[in-house]
Scaffold this motif. Structure first.
Motif, mmCIF file in Angstrom:
data_model
loop_
_atom_site.group_PDB
_atom_site.id
_atom_site.type_symbol
_atom_site.label_atom_id
_atom_site.label_comp_id
_atom_site.label_asym_id
_atom_site.label_seq_id
_atom_site.Cartn_x
_atom_site.Cartn_y
_atom_site.Cartn_z
ATOM 1 N N GLY A 119 -150.176 55.468 17.263
ATOM 2 C CA GLY A 119 -149.326 56.244 16.374
ATOM 3 C C GLY A 119 -148.252 56.983 17.132
ATOM 4 N N ALA A 120 -147.166 57.277 16.457
ATOM 5 C CA ALA A 120 -146.037 57.940 17.097
ATOM 6 C C ALA A 120 -146.172 59.452 17.087
ATOM 7 C CB ALA A 120 -144.728 57.531 16.415
ATOM 8 N N THR A 121 -147.049 59.988 16.227
ATOM 9 C CA THR A 121 -147.271 61.434 16.144
ATOM 10 C C THR A 121 -148.763 61.705 16.022
ATOM 11 O OG1 THR A 121 -147.156 61.529 13.733
ATOM 12 C CG2 THR A 121 -145.064 61.742 14.938
ATOM 13 N N ILE A 122 -149.140 62.961 16.248
ATOM 14 C CA ILE A 122 -150.538 63.359 16.089
ATOM 15 C C ILE A 122 -150.985 63.131 14.649
ATOM 16 C CG2 ILE A 122 -152.163 65.281 16.233
ATOM 17 C CD1 ILE A 122 -150.323 66.441 18.451
ATOM 18 N N GLU A 123 -150.136 63.459 13.710
ATOM 19 C CA GLU A 123 -150.470 63.263 12.295
ATOM 20 C C GLU A 123 -150.710 61.792 11.978
ATOM 21 O OE1 GLU A 123 -148.489 64.161 7.897
ATOM 22 O OE2 GLU A 123 -147.746 65.199 9.695
ATOM 23 N N ALA A 124 -150.012 60.899 12.701
ATOM 24 C CA ALA A 124 -150.145 59.463 12.467
ATOM 25 C C ALA A 124 -151.271 58.835 13.277
ATOM 26 C CB ALA A 124 -148.833 58.755 12.786
ATOM 27 N N GLY A 125 -152.025 59.660 14.045
ATOM 28 C CA GLY A 125 -153.172 59.140 14.774
ATOM 29 C C GLY A 125 -153.061 59.192 16.279
ATOM 30 N N LEU A 126 -151.955 59.693 16.787
ATOM 31 C CA LEU A 126 -151.804 59.819 18.237
ATOM 32 C C LEU A 126 -152.813 60.840 18.761
ATOM 33 C CD1 LEU A 126 -149.867 58.869 20.592
ATOM 34 C CD2 LEU A 126 -148.677 61.042 20.250
ATOM 35 N N PRO A 127 -153.544 60.519 19.839
ATOM 36 C CA PRO A 127 -154.484 61.499 20.397
ATOM 37 C C PRO A 127 -153.788 62.785 20.828
ATOM 38 C CG PRO A 127 -154.954 59.309 21.247
ATOM 39 C CD PRO A 127 -153.656 59.207 20.494
ATOM 40 N N VAL A 128 -154.542 63.879 20.817
ATOM 41 C CA VAL A 128 -154.048 65.178 21.268
ATOM 42 C C VAL A 128 -153.856 65.133 22.779
ATOM 43 C CG1 VAL A 128 -154.670 67.610 21.528
ATOM 44 C CG2 VAL A 128 -155.150 66.405 19.374
ATOM 45 N N VAL A 129 -152.688 65.534 23.264
ATOM 46 C CA VAL A 129 -152.385 65.512 24.696
ATOM 47 C C VAL A 129 -151.879 66.888 25.109
ATOM 48 C CG1 VAL A 129 -151.039 64.432 26.548
ATOM 49 C CG2 VAL A 129 -151.807 63.055 24.590
ATOM 50 N N SER A 130 -152.459 67.438 26.168
ATOM 51 C CA SER A 130 -152.027 68.729 26.714
ATOM 52 C C SER A 130 -150.881 68.518 27.698
ATOM 53 C CB SER A 130 -153.199 69.415 27.410
ATOM 54 O OG SER A 130 -153.642 68.616 28.519
ATOM 55 N N GLY A 131 -150.444 69.601 28.376
ATOM 56 C CA GLY A 131 -149.364 69.489 29.350
ATOM 57 C C GLY A 131 -149.193 70.767 30.133
ATOM 58 N N GLN A 132 -148.085 70.830 30.868
ATOM 59 C CA GLN A 132 -147.760 72.020 31.663
ATOM 60 C C GLN A 132 -146.297 71.981 32.079
ATOM 61 O OE1 GLN A 132 -149.071 74.361 35.771
ATOM 62 N NE2 GLN A 132 -149.713 72.259 35.507
ATOM 63 N N ASP A 133 -145.681 73.127 32.097
ATOM 64 C CA ASP A 133 -144.340 73.415 32.628
ATOM 65 C C ASP A 133 -143.272 73.580 31.563
ATOM 66 O OD1 ASP A 133 -145.051 73.714 35.238
ATOM 67 O OD2 ASP A 133 -144.443 71.710 35.878
ATOM 68 N N ALA A 134 -143.581 73.351 30.310
ATOM 69 C CA ALA A 134 -142.611 73.580 29.230
ATOM 70 C C ALA A 134 -141.284 72.895 29.495
ATOM 71 C CB ALA A 134 -142.409 75.089 29.002
ATOM 72 N N GLU A 135 -141.352 71.644 29.978
ATOM 73 C CA GLU A 135 -140.122 70.867 30.165
ATOM 74 C C GLU A 135 -139.500 70.584 28.804
ATOM 75 O OE1 GLU A 135 -140.778 68.723 34.455
ATOM 76 O OE2 GLU A 135 -140.840 67.454 32.655
ATOM 77 N N ILE A 136 -138.176 70.579 28.756
ATOM 78 C CA ILE A 136 -137.492 70.538 27.470
ATOM 79 C C ILE A 136 -137.831 69.280 26.671
ATOM 80 C CG2 ILE A 136 -135.391 69.528 28.460
ATOM 81 C CD1 ILE A 136 -135.668 72.121 25.571
ATOM 82 N N ALA A 137 -137.983 68.145 27.344
ATOM 83 C CA ALA A 137 -138.325 66.911 26.623
ATOM 84 C C ALA A 137 -139.682 67.038 25.951
ATOM 85 C CB ALA A 137 -138.308 65.724 27.585
ATOM 86 N N SER A 138 -140.620 67.683 26.629
ATOM 87 C CA SER A 138 -141.948 67.851 26.044
ATOM 88 C C SER A 138 -141.978 68.949 24.989
ATOM 89 C CB SER A 138 -142.974 68.146 27.143
ATOM 90 O OG SER A 138 -143.285 66.962 27.857
ATOM 91 N N VAL A 139 -141.160 69.979 25.149
ATOM 92 C CA VAL A 139 -141.079 71.012 24.113
ATOM 93 C C VAL A 139 -140.590 70.393 22.805
ATOM 94 C CG1 VAL A 139 -139.977 73.167 23.428
ATOM 95 C CG2 VAL A 139 -140.771 72.879 25.775
ATOM 96 N N LYS A 140 -139.599 69.527 22.905
ATOM 97 C CA LYS A 140 -139.142 68.827 21.692
ATOM 98 C C LYS A 140 -140.262 67.987 21.107
ATOM 99 C CE LYS A 140 -135.929 65.342 19.917
ATOM 100 N NZ LYS A 140 -135.874 66.014 18.591
ATOM 101 N N MET A 141 -141.033 67.311 21.956
ATOM 102 C CA MET A 141 -142.141 66.492 21.469
ATOM 103 C C MET A 141 -143.203 67.341 20.792
ATOM 104 S SD MET A 141 -142.398 63.855 24.707
ATOM 105 C CE MET A 141 -143.668 62.777 24.055
ATOM 106 N N ILE A 142 -143.418 68.561 21.295
ATOM 107 C CA ILE A 142 -144.355 69.480 20.636
ATOM 108 C C ILE A 142 -143.809 69.880 19.272
ATOM 109 C CG2 ILE A 142 -145.431 71.759 20.761
ATOM 110 C CD1 ILE A 142 -145.453 71.361 23.851
#
Length: 383
Positions: free
Chosen positions: A276-299
């Motif tokens: 799935g492309a999103t958590i709502e669509a079935g993508l597993p929950v994934v953690s992270g670190q550093d608040a990089e802008i690309a990942s902030v958008k993904m959050i």
């Protein structure tokens, strides 16, 4: 502890100390040039590991700008994650007359020769965010509470899986779920702190069977990711999906990731495998670190679940404070003198706090603080 800053421009150093303490007179009956001139006599070499990560670019810029604001000359170098390059850069900084060194190492065990040379010249050495190991020639360490960062990574995963609530208290959920575990680079001392904090936090859930690591891979050497590399993480996730999850047909609920670049590699592999492309669509929950802008958008978009925000501006401020203390002939303030043993000494340290970022507190933690703007988050690109 060595005898502090080497004795070039001693009168300048003294004047700088007076100026930084706020005790210099307006008219200047002291040495010619005042504290500003004294600061200009001091060069701080700043060695950063790479420009391939948004995080390290931000660190380098923050340290450089704050040092320059204080009046220092700054020699900032990025080593492109190449150990010989960083060694050469440090050699050159020392040759060119650096008075203080701030070093974020690529490999915390690979700089002994350079630091011994610096020590012989009386140059104080401040380890920046990554501990330098196997040498007595490191004077101070500025970092975040890295064990707690690991705890927070695991807490964010547990919250995303439903075991913890928004206050990170147990919800009572007893449903069994399947996860995988990734760790950082084995040559980065911080990676083991993150891993230990995370695994200690996950342990009760693993022990009682609520969580299972599907592949069975949980030891640090197996789950580590050399150089924190996104492509390496993606390849390992792809291999796990093939070996353990029938290419994506078996359930996987979450992945512990210690860094946003690794998270993006993991998410790419999961999406390509059809989760799935999103958590709502079935993508597993994934953690992270550093608040990089690309990942902030993904959050924000519901793709990555969380990241850990370590405000590099605060880390830079603490590094500059340590440098200023050495310039004044004083010891920097430490708030931890027990945790960071580099194999030859316990390095006095200053530890900063970090925060868990999920979709509902992006504005509070990242926008209101001025770290990212709404437009940057919307675009997923730093301006």
């Amino acid at each position: 502890m060595r005898n502090g800053l080497r004795m070039i421009g001693v009168t300048g150093v003294v004047a700088l100390g007076i100026g930084l303490a706020g005790c210099a007179s307006d008219g200047g009956s002291g040495s010619e040039g005042g504290s500003e001139g004294a600061a200009e006599d001091i060069t701080v070499g700043v060695a950063m590991p790479t420009e391939t990560s948004e995080r390290w670019i931000a660190d380098g810029e923050a340290v450089e700008s704050q040092l320059e604001e204080a009046g220092y000359e700054v020699d900032l170098q990025f080593a492109n994650d190449d150990i010989p390059t960083q060694q050469q850069q440090l050699d050159q900084m020392i040759t060119n007359g650096a008075d203080i060194l701030i070093v974020a190492s690529i490999d915390g065990t690979a700089l002994a020769t350079q630091l011994e040379n610096a020590a012989g010249k009386g140059i104080p050495i401040i380890a920046y965010d990554r501990l330098i190991n196997g040498t007595e020639n490191v004077d101070f360490y500025v970092t975040f509470d890295n064990y707690t960062v690991g705890v927070q990574q695991a807490q964010s995963l547990l919250r995303g899986l439903g075991y913890l609530d928004e206050n990170y208290e147990e919800t009572g959920l007893d449903e069994e779920k399947i996860i995988e575990v990734f760790a950082g680079s084995p040559d980065d001392n911080n990676a083991t702190f993150f891993y230990n904090g995370a695994m200690d936090t996950l342990k009760p859930f693993l022990d009682d069977g609520r969580l299972t690591i599907g592949s069975g891979q949980d030891d640090f050497d197996t789950v580590s990711t050399l150089r924190w590399d996104q492509a390496t993480a993606q390849k390992r996730m792809e291999d796990l999906l093939t070996s353990t999850y029938d290419g994506g047909s078996k359930p996987l609920d979450g992945v512990l990731s210690p860094y946003d670049g690794i998270s993006r590699g993991i998410i790419t592999a999961l999406d390509n495998a059809g989760y799935g492309a999103t958590i709502e669509a079935g993508l597993p929950v994934v953690s992270g670190q550093d608040a990089e802008i690309a990942s902030v958008k993904m959050i924000r978009d519901g793709v990555q679940y969380a990241t850990i925000f370590k405000d590099t501006r605060k880390l830079a401020t603490q590094a500059v404070a340590a440098a200023s203390a050495y310039a004044e002939g004083e010891e920097p303030e430490a708030n931890d003198t027990e945790s960071y043993d580099n194999g030859l000494k316990v390095v006095p340290s200053f530890l900063l706090e970090s925060d868990i970022v999920v979709s509902d507190n992006i504005g509070e933690l990242l926008v209101d603080s001025g770290y990212w703007t709404e437009d940057e988050i919307e675009a997923g690109v730093a301006e």
